[in-house]
Design an enzyme around this catalytic site. Structure first.
Site, mmCIF file in Angstrom:
data_model
loop_
_atom_site.group_PDB
_atom_site.id
_atom_site.type_symbol
_atom_site.label_atom_id
_atom_site.label_comp_id
_atom_site.label_asym_id
_atom_site.label_seq_id
_atom_site.Cartn_x
_atom_site.Cartn_y
_atom_site.Cartn_z
ATOM 1 N N LYS A 1 6.985 -3.971 -1.659
ATOM 2 C CA LYS A 1 7.538 -2.810 -0.950
ATOM 3 C C LYS A 1 7.909 -3.229 0.467
ATOM 4 O O LYS A 1 7.036 -3.440 1.312
ATOM 5 C CB LYS A 1 6.553 -1.641 -0.880
ATOM 6 C CG LYS A 1 7.292 -0.342 -0.517
ATOM 7 C CD LYS A 1 6.434 0.750 0.039
ATOM 8 C CE LYS A 1 6.174 0.625 1.503
ATOM 9 N NZ LYS A 1 7.381 0.687 2.366
ATOM 10 N N GLU B 1 -2.276 -9.342 7.591
ATOM 11 C CA GLU B 1 -1.683 -9.966 8.782
ATOM 12 C C GLU B 1 -1.272 -8.826 9.698
ATOM 13 O O GLU B 1 -0.322 -8.096 9.402
ATOM 14 C CB GLU B 1 -0.452 -10.799 8.396
ATOM 15 C CG GLU B 1 -0.735 -11.915 7.413
ATOM 16 C CD GLU B 1 -1.442 -13.104 8.044
ATOM 17 O OE1 GLU B 1 -1.664 -13.091 9.257
ATOM 18 O OE2 GLU B 1 -1.778 -14.036 7.295
ATOM 19 N N CYS C 1 4.975 -9.993 16.161
ATOM 20 C CA CYS C 1 3.513 -9.899 16.235
ATOM 21 C C CYS C 1 2.948 -10.954 17.170
ATOM 22 O O CYS C 1 1.918 -10.757 17.802
ATOM 23 C CB CYS C 1 2.908 -10.032 14.847
ATOM 24 S SG CYS C 1 3.429 -11.522 13.992
ATOM 25 N N GLU D 1 -0.750 -3.178 21.917
ATOM 26 C CA GLU D 1 0.432 -3.857 21.390
ATOM 27 C C GLU D 1 1.645 -2.928 21.577
ATOM 28 O O GLU D 1 1.718 -1.859 20.989
ATOM 29 C CB GLU D 1 0.259 -4.163 19.897
ATOM 30 C CG GLU D 1 1.440 -4.959 19.353
ATOM 31 C CD GLU D 1 1.370 -5.187 17.851
ATOM 32 O OE1 GLU D 1 1.074 -4.239 17.107
ATOM 33 O OE2 GLU D 1 1.647 -6.321 17.430
HETATM 34 P P1 NAD Z 1 3.372 -0.478 9.567
HETATM 35 O O1 NAD Z 1 1.921 -0.736 9.370
HETATM 36 O O2 NAD Z 1 3.780 0.853 10.080
HETATM 37 O O3 NAD Z 1 4.155 -0.644 8.174
HETATM 38 C C1 NAD Z 1 4.147 -1.856 7.462
HETATM 39 C C2 NAD Z 1 4.376 -1.564 6.003
HETATM 40 O O4 NAD Z 1 3.288 -0.816 5.492
HETATM 41 C C3 NAD Z 1 5.632 -0.750 5.710
HETATM 42 O O5 NAD Z 1 6.220 -1.243 4.524
HETATM 43 C C4 NAD Z 1 5.074 0.642 5.509
HETATM 44 O O6 NAD Z 1 5.874 1.479 4.689
HETATM 45 C C5 NAD Z 1 3.758 0.335 4.832
HETATM 46 N N1 NAD Z 1 2.715 1.361 4.960
HETATM 47 C C6 NAD Z 1 2.504 2.172 6.025
HETATM 48 N N2 NAD Z 1 1.424 2.966 5.767
HETATM 49 C C7 NAD Z 1 0.968 2.620 4.539
HETATM 50 C C8 NAD Z 1 -0.098 3.079 3.727
HETATM 51 N N3 NAD Z 1 -0.943 4.042 4.118
HETATM 52 N N4 NAD Z 1 -0.271 2.512 2.516
HETATM 53 C C9 NAD Z 1 0.547 1.522 2.102
HETATM 54 N N5 NAD Z 1 1.590 1.064 2.819
HETATM 55 C C10 NAD Z 1 1.786 1.601 4.031
HETATM 56 O O7 NAD Z 1 3.908 -1.662 10.455
HETATM 57 P P2 NAD Z 1 5.390 -1.847 11.035
HETATM 58 O O8 NAD Z 1 5.583 -0.862 12.129
HETATM 59 O O9 NAD Z 1 6.350 -1.908 9.917
HETATM 60 O O10 NAD Z 1 5.294 -3.324 11.633
HETATM 61 C C11 NAD Z 1 4.888 -3.615 12.930
HETATM 62 C C12 NAD Z 1 3.460 -4.135 12.932
HETATM 63 O O11 NAD Z 1 3.368 -5.278 12.090
HETATM 64 C C13 NAD Z 1 3.026 -4.604 14.308
HETATM 65 O O12 NAD Z 1 1.706 -4.174 14.550
HETATM 66 C C14 NAD Z 1 3.053 -6.127 14.184
HETATM 67 O O13 NAD Z 1 2.216 -6.830 15.053
HETATM 68 C C15 NAD Z 1 2.654 -6.317 12.761
HETATM 69 N N6 NAD Z 1 3.079 -7.621 12.297
HETATM 70 C C16 NAD Z 1 2.134 -8.587 12.062
HETATM 71 C C17 NAD Z 1 2.514 -9.866 11.660
HETATM 72 C C18 NAD Z 1 1.491 -10.936 11.377
HETATM 73 O O14 NAD Z 1 1.838 -11.915 10.722
HETATM 74 N N7 NAD Z 1 0.263 -10.799 11.832
HETATM 75 C C19 NAD Z 1 3.863 -10.152 11.473
HETATM 76 C C20 NAD Z 1 4.801 -9.154 11.734
HETATM 77 C C21 NAD Z 1 4.400 -7.887 12.128
#
Ligand code: NAD
Length: 481
Positions: free
Chosen positions: A174, A250, A284, A379
């Site tokens: 997804k 992650e 990130c 962040e």
């Molecule tokens: P997010 O957590 O809002 O969403 C990420 C994914 O999770 C999306 O596909 C979303 O639809 C899904 N999602 C959201 N709530 C969910 C739930 N309850 N159950 C299942 N799926 C769910 O994150 P974002 O805003 O898309 O991304 C930004 C974040 O990602 C930042 O905090 C960033 O630091 C982190 N990030 C981490 C890394 C790493 O490798 N550590 C890499 C890139 C981004």
């Protein structure tokens, strides 16, 4: 507007209830594609397809060589379709097109790397004294759910699905709701490459109470690999624990970028610009806390400000653009701009930057800011860096480690002993010395604390995507015993 569906069991399909969502280009602020919006029923359908492909399809047992060949064909097709894939991520999130091209190249490398790694990685043979020997097998686990964020749509998606597929699992992916198109494009290419139906499924939709949560709640899923916000990671971890489903998380970061007085300043300034302004800071690993030793503070800031202001800003689709005049979505723009609003009340001042046109925030340097300020602790996930001054190594080490995150840190120094000392004492999953962003895909990638659980990359991905199994065989029965 073109329509992009789910890919389930080798077929592109609309949602069962016909639901769709508009896909907004954050630079034009207009919809540019129509996406199938999945719910629980679509998620369950995709899991059933992946389950069937694992339990009775050829993929898990066809052997590494055949899987490697199909995955390499997929990577070749990705390279052939690089323009289309890169433009999809650029339109979906406003990533500068040159950076999106870089992501596509890294994405096809992810596929090739894990295909080769799975085939080349040896197991262990353990000779025993008793006329037996033991050896390890790394068998695929089954159905792996991959949930990815919007900031590196194709790159982070492939980072998750490539090891899962290479080790013989089937996948339901997804992608983030804001950046869905490249996932459908990739899954179409996988069909063209000869991947059997049901091996790679893509379901679009939102997270909570939607396709995302349905995928994490299913008892028919064997692993969940998630990249996204720390808060979402905690929710997914709690849900997955109901079925004891192992997770790889992650999560967020608040990277410390530390520049000592003896550093090569041009190199440090160059990386400090990349660390927080590349992809408009929506990274990130962003170096969002910049620590400068007192002796170079003024000179570094002078050069840093000039470099930030000199970045070519504009339309993400323009190959000349270095810095996009768009954050990924209106919601994200609102979040990042709220941090700019906090600068006055929390202390600190904006040396350069602030709001840009549309949904954009310019490269922003915040100085004279107390460590307790939100911009220093939380962040932001945007092009906003908080700069602080330090005197001693011990002082900066304590400040850098004073965070709930621990994804990465950077150290700029020409002092070899200090570089090693800092690398061992910084609480971060990756420490870069005199560089940034450079990756070896065999190395562990992940974070301490709220930055995640587990590591991905090379053998670390193998551990997650397989069930290590011990086989013990009698090889020599002593006839005289
Ligand atoms: P997010 O957590 O809002 O969403 C990420 C994914 O999770 C999306 O596909 C979303 O639809 C899904 N999602 C959201 N709530 C969910 C739930 N309850 N159950 C299942 N799926 C769910 O994150 P974002 O805003 O898309 O991304 C930004 C974040 O990602 C930042 O905090 C960033 O630091 C982190 N990030 C981490 C890394 C790493 O490798 N550590 C890499 C890139 C981004």
């Amino acid at each position: 507007m073109d329509f992009y569906g789910h890919i389930i069991d080798g077929v592109e399909v609309p949602s069962i209830d016909g639901a769709t969502m508009d896909d907004i280009d954050p630079y034009t602020r207009e919809p540019w594609a129509l996406i199938a919006c999945g719910g629980k029923a679509d998620a369950e359908r995709a899991i059933a397809a992946a389950r069937k492909a694992f339990d009775s399809g050829p993929w898990p047992h066809m052997g590494y060589e055949k899987r490697q060949a199909i995955l390499h064909r997929l990577a070749d097709l990705m390279d052939e379709h690089a323009d289309e894939l890169a433009m999809a991520d650029t339109r979906d999130m406003g990533k500068p097109i040159t950076q999106a091209h870089h992501d596509v190249a890294r994405s096809s490398l992810n596929i090739r790397f894990f295909a080769d790694h799975a085939r080349m990685t040896p197991g262990e043979a353990l000779p025993m004294d008793s006329g037996h020997h033991a050896y390890t097998r790394f068998d695929p686990v089954g159905v792996i759910v991959a949930i990815s964020p919007w900031n590196f749509p194709l790159m982070l998606g492939t980072w998750k699905i490539a090891p899962a597929l290479a080790w013989g699992n089937t996948v339901v992916w997804k992608p983030a709701e804001d950046t869905p198109v490249s996932a459908t494009l990739l899954a179409r290419l996988a069909i063209e490459a000869g991947m059997p139906p049901g091996v790679l499924n893509v379901v679009h939709g939102y997270g909570p109470d939607s396709a995302g949560s349905a995928l994490t709640e299913s008892p028919d899923v064997d692993r969940i690999t998630f990249t996204g916000e720390s808060g979402t990671g905690k929710i997914i971890s709690a849900v997955a624990s109901r079925h004891l489903t192992p997770v790889s998380l992650e999560l967020g970061g608040k990277g410390a970028n530390i520049v000592f007085e003896d550093a090569d300043l041009d190199n440090a300034v160059n990386w400090a610009v990349q660390a927080i302004f590349r992809n408009a800071g929506q990274v990130c690993l962003a170096g969002s806390r910049l620590y400068l030793q007192r002796g170079i503070y003024e000179e570094f800031l002078r050069r840093y400000k000039i470099a930030a202001e000199a970045m070519v800003k504009g339309d993400p689709k323009d190959p000349a653009t270095e810095f996009p005049l768009a954050l990924a979505s209106e919601e994200h723009f609102d979040k990042v701009s709220s941090y700019l609003d906090s600068v006055g009340p929390d202390g600190g001042r904006i040396l350069t930057g602030g709001l840009g046109e549309g949904w954009s925030v310019l490269p922003t340097i915040v100085v004279d800011v107390p460590p307790a300020a939100r911009v220093c602790r939380e962040e932001i996930f945007g092009p906003v860096v908080a700069v602080q001054v330090f005197d001693t190594e011990a002082e900066v080490l304590a400040a850098a480690n004073n965070t709930r995150y621990g994804l990465n840190a950077m150290v700029f120094t020409e002092n070899l002993s200090r570089a090693h000392r800092m690398s061992s004492r910084l609480r971060a999953g990756t420490v870069w010395v005199n560089c940034f962003f450079i990756r070896d895909l065999r190395a562990p990638f992940g974070g301490f604390g709220d930055s995640g659980v587990g590591r991905e990359g090379g053998n670390f991905s193998r551990e997650f995507c397989t069930e290590p199994k011990a086989v013990v065989m009698q090889i020599d029965e002593d006839p005289n015993a």
